[in-house]
Design an enzyme around this catalytic site. Structure first.
Site, PDB file in Angstrom:
ATOM      1  N   LEU A  40     -17.327  71.894  93.516  1.00  0.00           N
ATOM      2  CA  LEU A  40     -17.649  70.605  92.888  1.00  0.00           C
ATOM      3  C   LEU A  40     -19.004  70.071  93.339  1.00  0.00           C
ATOM      4  O   LEU A  40     -19.418  70.245  94.479  1.00  0.00           O
ATOM      5  CB  LEU A  40     -16.548  69.597  93.229  1.00  0.00           C
ATOM      6  CG  LEU A  40     -15.130  70.050  92.830  1.00  0.00           C
ATOM      7  CD1 LEU A  40     -14.100  69.038  93.322  1.00  0.00           C
ATOM      8  CD2 LEU A  40     -15.012  70.255  91.329  1.00  0.00           C
ATOM      9  N   GLY A  43     -22.105  66.252  89.398  1.00  0.00           N
ATOM     10  CA  GLY A  43     -21.711  66.170  87.988  1.00  0.00           C
ATOM     11  C   GLY A  43     -20.203  65.952  87.897  1.00  0.00           C
ATOM     12  O   GLY A  43     -19.725  65.091  87.149  1.00  0.00           O
ATOM     13  N   HIS A  44     -19.443  66.711  88.697  1.00  0.00           N
ATOM     14  CA  HIS A  44     -17.984  66.533  88.705  1.00  0.00           C
ATOM     15  C   HIS A  44     -17.617  65.151  89.264  1.00  0.00           C
ATOM     16  O   HIS A  44     -16.701  64.498  88.772  1.00  0.00           O
ATOM     17  CB  HIS A  44     -17.316  67.595  89.595  1.00  0.00           C
ATOM     18  CG  HIS A  44     -17.468  68.999  89.098  1.00  0.00           C
ATOM     19  ND1 HIS A  44     -18.238  69.938  89.728  1.00  0.00           N
ATOM     20  CD2 HIS A  44     -16.938  69.615  88.017  1.00  0.00           C
ATOM     21  CE1 HIS A  44     -18.172  71.080  89.063  1.00  0.00           C
ATOM     22  NE2 HIS A  44     -17.403  70.915  88.028  1.00  0.00           N
ATOM     23  N   GLY A 155     -18.142  67.089  80.857  1.00  0.00           N
ATOM     24  CA  GLY A 155     -19.569  66.810  81.016  1.00  0.00           C
ATOM     25  C   GLY A 155     -20.311  67.150  79.725  1.00  0.00           C
ATOM     26  O   GLY A 155     -19.993  68.136  79.066  1.00  0.00           O
ATOM     27  N   ASP A 158     -22.292  70.777  79.049  1.00  0.00           N
ATOM     28  CA  ASP A 158     -21.748  71.871  78.227  1.00  0.00           C
ATOM     29  C   ASP A 158     -21.450  71.315  76.845  1.00  0.00           C
ATOM     30  O   ASP A 158     -20.290  71.150  76.440  1.00  0.00           O
ATOM     31  CB  ASP A 158     -20.491  72.435  78.890  1.00  0.00           C
ATOM     32  CG  ASP A 158     -20.821  73.102  80.211  1.00  0.00           C
ATOM     33  OD1 ASP A 158     -21.595  74.054  80.216  1.00  0.00           O
ATOM     34  OD2 ASP A 158     -20.319  72.630  81.248  1.00  0.00           O
ATOM     35  N   ARG A 195     -23.429  76.894  89.469  1.00  0.00           N
ATOM     36  CA  ARG A 195     -24.254  78.108  89.544  1.00  0.00           C
ATOM     37  C   ARG A 195     -25.566  77.878  90.305  1.00  0.00           C
ATOM     38  O   ARG A 195     -26.173  78.842  90.772  1.00  0.00           O
ATOM     39  CB  ARG A 195     -24.574  78.626  88.140  1.00  0.00           C
ATOM     40  CG  ARG A 195     -23.389  79.234  87.444  1.00  0.00           C
ATOM     41  CD  ARG A 195     -23.820  80.040  86.227  1.00  0.00           C
ATOM     42  NE  ARG A 195     -22.744  80.927  85.817  1.00  0.00           N
ATOM     43  CZ  ARG A 195     -21.731  80.559  85.036  1.00  0.00           C
ATOM     44  NH1 ARG A 195     -21.677  79.334  84.576  1.00  0.00           N
ATOM     45  NH2 ARG A 195     -20.788  81.425  84.719  1.00  0.00           N
TER      46      ARG A 195
HETATM   47  O1  PAF Z   1     -16.660  73.366  82.148  1.00  0.00           O
HETATM   48  C1  PAF Z   1     -15.926  74.025  82.914  1.00  0.00           C
HETATM   49  O2  PAF Z   1     -16.017  73.929  84.145  1.00  0.00           O
HETATM   50  C2  PAF Z   1     -14.907  74.982  82.323  1.00  0.00           C
HETATM   51  O3  PAF Z   1     -15.385  75.565  81.162  1.00  0.00           O
HETATM   52  C3  PAF Z   1     -13.546  74.320  82.070  1.00  0.00           C
HETATM   53  C4  PAF Z   1     -13.667  73.192  81.049  1.00  0.00           C
HETATM   54  C5  PAF Z   1     -12.991  73.762  83.365  1.00  0.00           C
HETATM   55  C6  PAF Z   1     -12.541  75.335  81.515  1.00  0.00           C
HETATM   56  O4  PAF Z   1     -12.298  76.369  82.400  1.00  0.00           O
END
Ligand code: PAF
Length: 298
Positions: A40, A43-44, A155, A158, A195
């Site tokens: 995490l 962003g999370h 978020g 993505d 990443r």
């Molecule tokens: O965005 C992510 O971290 C992943 O694609 C998710 C939504 C947790 C699905 O595995």
């Protein structure tokens, strides 16, 4: 914070919410879900803080950590995906999460049935990573069925994933509100991603930040000079490919509504999407060319 590692225990916890219902804690309180793959970052944190705010003191916040094997098109990427459960648990406790759900890596993914995309399967991530969004939708649907959340946070980084999941929720008429949270960036402008940890210090602080710098410049060029998409794409690709060991996987300008190609400035939402490979790590980012606002870098 409860840590739950089996579907049966999660279902029993959900059942206990109903049994505990009273005039003072009715069951129609929000059950807010934030799906993650762990490792995490800020962003999370932004997603979870907003989830906690929405849930209030009587609603519940569930966060999942699951590195979903179905959404990786390369085994190597799955194997090297960063994992740090101890650090994640301590952060989630601080953020006031009620339940951390960590399903079993091997038995959780559905074995026989997948959610395939019929439309919106021509976006850049779909084309660059075949099967990726099928894997995301399938696992997210399984979480939705088990948790039955009222609200879920994703978020905006993505963007394509968000659009596809919103479509899935509409298609299946799921009684779930999907909330999007704006991309959170490192002080350099680099979008937070698990990443980023795989990059060397030099790449993370000096090279990768170029991505957002180029996106901002491209947005200015689009708004001030109304130049055609093809020229802007050429400019962005050239700037990124010419610098610091980076290589563009894609640079595209698409409608934010349906991911169709946009040739020249139009009134609807228009988004420039990029994926850049740096030290073998794929970094994705985007910028809304049509919106007025781009937050200043700190
Ligand atoms: O965005 C992510 O971290 C992943 O694609 C998710 C939504 C947790 C699905 O595995």
């Amino acid at each position: 914070m409860k840590i739950i590692d089996s579907v049966a225990t999660l279902l029993a916890w959900k059942q206990s919410l109903f049994q505990g219902a009273s005039a003072h804690s009715p069951v129609d309180q929000p059950l807010v879900f934030v799906p993650t793959m762990g490792s995490l970052h800020l962003g999370h944190t932004a997603l979870i803080q907003q989830a906690r705010k929405l849930a209030g003191s009587s609603g519940k916040v569930v966060v999942s950590i699951f590195v979903n094997p179905l959404q990786f098109d390369q085994q190597d990427d799955y194997d090297h995906y960063p994992r740090d459960l101890a650090k994640d648990i301590s952060l989630l406790k601080k953020l006031g999460v009620d339940v951390l759900f960590i399903p079993d890596q091997k038995s959780f993914p559905p074995k026989n049935t997948l959610i395939e995309l019929k439309k919106l399967n021509h976006g850049p991530q779909s084309l660059a990573r075949p099967g990726h969004l099928t894997g995301v939708c399938t696992i997210i649907m399984k979480f939705f069925v088990i948790i039955s959340p009222t609200d879920v946070f994703f978020g905006e980084k993505d963007y394509e994933q968000l659009l596809v999941i919103r479509g899935m929720v509409r298609d299946y008429e799921l009684p779930i509100h999907i909330h999007a949270v704006a991309t959170v960036r490192e002080p350099s402008g680099l979008a937070y991603s698990s990443r980023n940890q795989r990059l060397s210090h030099d790449s993370r602080t000096k090279k990768a930040p170029l991505i957002f710098q180029v996106l901002r410049k491209a947005k200015d060029m689009w708004q001030e000079h109304q130049i055609p998409s093809s020229e802007l794409i050429e400019y962005v690709t050239g700037q990124l490919n010419n610098h610091h060991s980076m290589c563009c996987q894609y640079v595209v300008i698409l409608s934010g509504d349906d991911l169709t190609t946009i040739e020249k400035p139009v009134s609807g939402e228009t988004i420039l999407f990029v994926s850049v490979c740096l030290e073998g790590v794929y970094l994705i980012d985007h910028i809304k060319l049509t919106s007025q606002e781009t937050k200043p870098l700190t």
